[in-house]
Scaffold this motif. Structure first.
Motif, PDB file in Angstrom:
ATOM      1  N   UNK A 122       0.839  -1.195   0.000  1.00 13.30           N
ATOM      2  CA  UNK A 122       0.000   0.000   0.000  1.00 13.30           C
ATOM      3  C   UNK A 122       0.872   1.243   0.000  1.00 13.30           C
ATOM      4  N   UNK A 123       0.185   2.347  -0.320  1.00  9.38           N
ATOM      5  CA  UNK A 123       0.825   3.663  -0.319  1.00  9.38           C
ATOM      6  C   UNK A 123      -0.052   4.583   0.527  1.00  9.38           C
ATOM      7  N   UNK A 124       0.582   5.268   1.498  1.00 10.08           N
ATOM      8  CA  UNK A 124      -0.181   6.117   2.392  1.00 10.08           C
ATOM      9  C   UNK A 124       0.571   7.414   2.652  1.00 10.08           C
ATOM     10  N   UNK A 125      -0.227   8.372   3.071  1.00 12.37           N
ATOM     11  CA  UNK A 125       0.352   9.660   3.463  1.00 12.37           C
ATOM     12  C   UNK A 125       0.812   9.551   4.914  1.00 12.37           C
ATOM     13  N   UNK A 126       2.007  10.013   5.195  1.00 19.99           N
ATOM     14  CA  UNK A 126       2.546   9.989   6.543  1.00 19.99           C
ATOM     15  C   UNK A 126       2.005  11.198   7.305  1.00 19.99           C
ATOM     16  N   UNK A 127       1.184  10.914   8.317  1.00 18.06           N
ATOM     17  CA  UNK A 127       0.585  11.973   9.118  1.00 18.06           C
ATOM     18  C   UNK A 127       1.560  12.407  10.208  1.00 18.06           C
ATOM     19  N   UNK A 128       1.547  13.710  10.446  1.00 17.60           N
ATOM     20  CA  UNK A 128       2.437  14.236  11.478  1.00 17.60           C
ATOM     21  C   UNK A 128       2.035  13.746  12.863  1.00 17.60           C
ATOM     22  N   UNK A 129       0.731  13.547  13.020  1.00 14.38           N
ATOM     23  CA  UNK A 129       0.227  13.154  14.346  1.00 14.38           C
ATOM     24  C   UNK A 129       0.290  11.646  14.566  1.00 14.38           C
ATOM     25  N   UNK A 130       0.655  10.904  13.511  1.00 15.72           N
ATOM     26  CA  UNK A 130       0.630   9.458  13.652  1.00 15.72           C
ATOM     27  C   UNK A 130       1.923   8.849  13.130  1.00 15.72           C
TER      28      UNK A 130
END
Length: 616
Positions: free
Chosen positions: A176-184
């Protein structure tokens, strides 16, 4: 030892130089393998900054070399940072990678793309827009693209944590491809990429707790609650808030532990670290606690082996007892106290015990003997200290001896007294001798003794309240008297001097009649008991007007058979008398005068003609 020759000196010098040279090669092989002459590997960047212990190693070298600023970095180079050391690597595309202390990273190019193989430690990378970065963790690889700052953290367990510090970045593995969240943050492991959920710890033991130890190794209980896939906990106790010195470290799989290690009293900080199965650690908050030692009370009064002596004014042995004060000192944690007084050092024979909110008590009344006292204290939350050292003391109580009164002093030592005639009329004060003496202080009265002899073997005794008395039972003749003072408790003083009392009788004195017949111890035989006709006869007494005769069958004249008063000096027994011993006596009488003393008694025995007798 002989001196070395020229040849030996040469050989020795060459050997030392060779040893130094090979030692340097072991430390720095750049002479054997030049730093910048690596034509086998592609240049991928350079060292932007180097602080403290930063080293690098090529694939072609065997040793780690210091990584200095502007040193070139080639494909498959490894960078190591020691404790309190940091480095920055600038890649060819402008990407900057910050390597934190205690880290190890290998950089290589794969298919024209930079791949970071983080062995362990922390990295911070600035990724430029349009740059792609591949991260390797063991056999797992994933891609990062976009622009921004990212932190990599890898523990020895093999997991890599990604945390976006700024910008926008995407991460992608094969699935998968995901956006890296600052909060997570994201955890990368062999099982794939998952949101990083660190274990958490909630402390249950209250902040600023005060632990009071009765004994140096008494357990202190700490509790907490963990959340997450936790493998174990580490509980730390430190005297400093930054935990640069850990006094106690407890490793446990439970949410609680007891600290039994000896610690000095004072303030401490504590926290709990939770480790999951991947080695990820979660920290609890830091809380404070205070440790206090529960010191035992120290008895200050009485001192050991003290003696308490006292005289008590009492005649009751049950009242021969006193109380004594007990004082002690104690720490501020002790609020109430329990005390015991015992007759033995083992406190198996406790006389009295009690509780006190003060640091002193008054013992119950104690009779003479040796006692032991001890004290223990209690805190507000009912923690009890150990017993104080027992202190022995001795009580000696005696009855207070009353002072002996002073001896009385007679006012008149020689008293002469004349017995009055019956027809004389005198005041009552002149009817008997008056005995007087001077008063004695602190007395309740006086004891008077009158005796016929100086030895006072059988005296007449009188207790009087005043300093004078009349001798009412006066008898003519020579007598002696003395006086004692009596204390309030009945103690007698020494006797006074002995006084004389001479009692005279001015009346005519009748002499004692002289008995004539029957003779003493005579036996009389009777023909009949009805009229025995036994004559009793005595001589006449000058001045006597008559005589009294008594006949008895008892020696002490307690039973009188006949009594008669007559003018003549003869008396005829002509009435029936009992057989056996008969006693008789006579005294002279004078009208208006005192009779004479009784004559010494005589006795005779009466027998009947049938030879029957009655003997007492």
């Amino acid at each position: 030892m002989s001196r070395l020759g020229k040849t030996e000196k040469t050989i020795f010098t060459v050997a030392v130089i060779a040893l130094l040279l090979f030692s340097y090669f072991l430390y720095d092989d750049s002479l054997l393998f030049p730093k910048n002459g690596n034509s086998q590997m592609d240049l991928i960047g350079s060292v932007a900054t180097s602080q403290n212990d930063v080293r690098r190693k090529n694939l072609d070298t065997f040793s780690w070399l210091p990584a200095n600023r502007e040193d070139q970095i080639f494909d498959n180079d490894s960078i190591y940072t020691g404790e309190r050391s940091e480095a920055q690597i600038r890649l060819q595309d402008g990407t900057v990678i910050r390597i934190s202390p205690n880290s190890l990273i290998t950089l290589n190019m794969k298919n024209g793309q930079m791949m970071l193989d983080l062995r362990y430690g922390n990295l911070v990378g600035d990724i430029n827009k349009g740059t792609a970065l591949k991260i390797k963790s063991g056999e797992k690889e994933f891609n990062l693209d976009g622009s921004g700052k990212i932190e990599f953290k890898k523990s020895h367990s093999g997991n890599v944590d990604l945390r976006l510090l700024s910008g926008n970045l995407n991460y992608q593995d094969k699935k998968e491809r995901k956006i890296l969240e600052k909060s997570q943050p994201v955890a990368v492991s062999q099982q794939g990429m998952k949101p990083l959920v660190k274990p958490t710890v909630e402390l249950l033991t209250a902040n600023n707790s005060v632990f009071v130890r009765e004994n140096p190794d008494e357990a202190m209980a700490f509790a907490w609650r963990g959340q997450g896939n936790i493998a174990h906990f580490e509980m730390e106790v430190s005297p400093t808030a930054n935990f640069d010195h850990v006094a106690v470290l407890k490793d446990t799989k439970e949410g609680k532990t007891d600290v039994v290690e000896p610690l000095e009293p004072g303030p401490y900080f504590w926290r709990v670290k939770a480790y999951d199965k991947n080695g990820t650690v979660g920290f609890s908050e830091v809380r404070q606690m205070t440790l206090a030692h529960l010191d035992v009370p120290v008895i200050t009064t009485p001192v050991s082996d003290a003696r308490f002596q006292m005289e008590v004014e009492t005649d009751d042995p049950a009242l021969l007892s006193i109380s004594t004060e007990v004082r002690w000192t104690a720490g501020p944690l002790l609020k109430t106290y329990h005390w015991q007084v015992s007759r033995d050092e083992q406190f198996t024979a406790i006389v009295k015990e009690g509780n006190s909110a003060m640091q002193n008590i008054l013992t119950p009344r104690l009779a003479s003997g040796t006692y032991w006292v001890r004290v223990s204290g209690s805190t507000i939350d009912k923690k009890n200290s150990a017993w104080s050292a027992s202190v022995p003391f001795t009580v000696q109580v005696t009855a207070k001896k009353e002072p002996v009164p002073e001896r009385p002093e007679l006012i008149a030592k020689d008293i002469k007294f004349r017995l009055p005639r019956p027809e004389e009329r005198r005041p009552a004060s002149e009817m008997a001798p008056k005995l007087e003496w001077k008063p004695v202080s602190k007395t309740r009265g006086y004891r008077v003794q009158v005796s016929k002899d100086l030895s006072f073997q059988a005296p007449q005794t009188y207790d009087v309240p005043d300093t004078a008395t009349m001798w009412s039972q006066v008898e003519k003749g020579q007598h002696y008297y003395r006086v004692y003072a009596i204390s309030p408790k009945g103690q007698l003083s020494p006797p006074s001097d002995i006084g004389n009392i001479a009692v005279e009788d001015m009346r005519p004195i009748l002499t004692v009649p002289q008995l004539m017949e029957p003779f003493n111890n005579m036996s009389i035989f009777l023909q009949t008991q009805q009229e025995p006709f036994i004559w009793l006869e005595w001589k006449k007494v000058a001045g006597a007007t008559g005589y009294t005769v008594e006949v008895s069958n008892t020696e002490d004249f307690s039973k009188i058979l006949y009594t008669s008063t007559l003018q003549n000096n003869r008396f005829l027994i002509k009435s029936k008398i009992p057989l056996g011993k008969i006693y008789w006596r006579v005294r002279a009488e004078a009208q208006g005068d005192t009779p004479s003393d009784w004559a010494n008694k005589r006795e005779f025995t009466v027998y009947h003609q049938k030879n029957e007798t009655f003997v007492k």
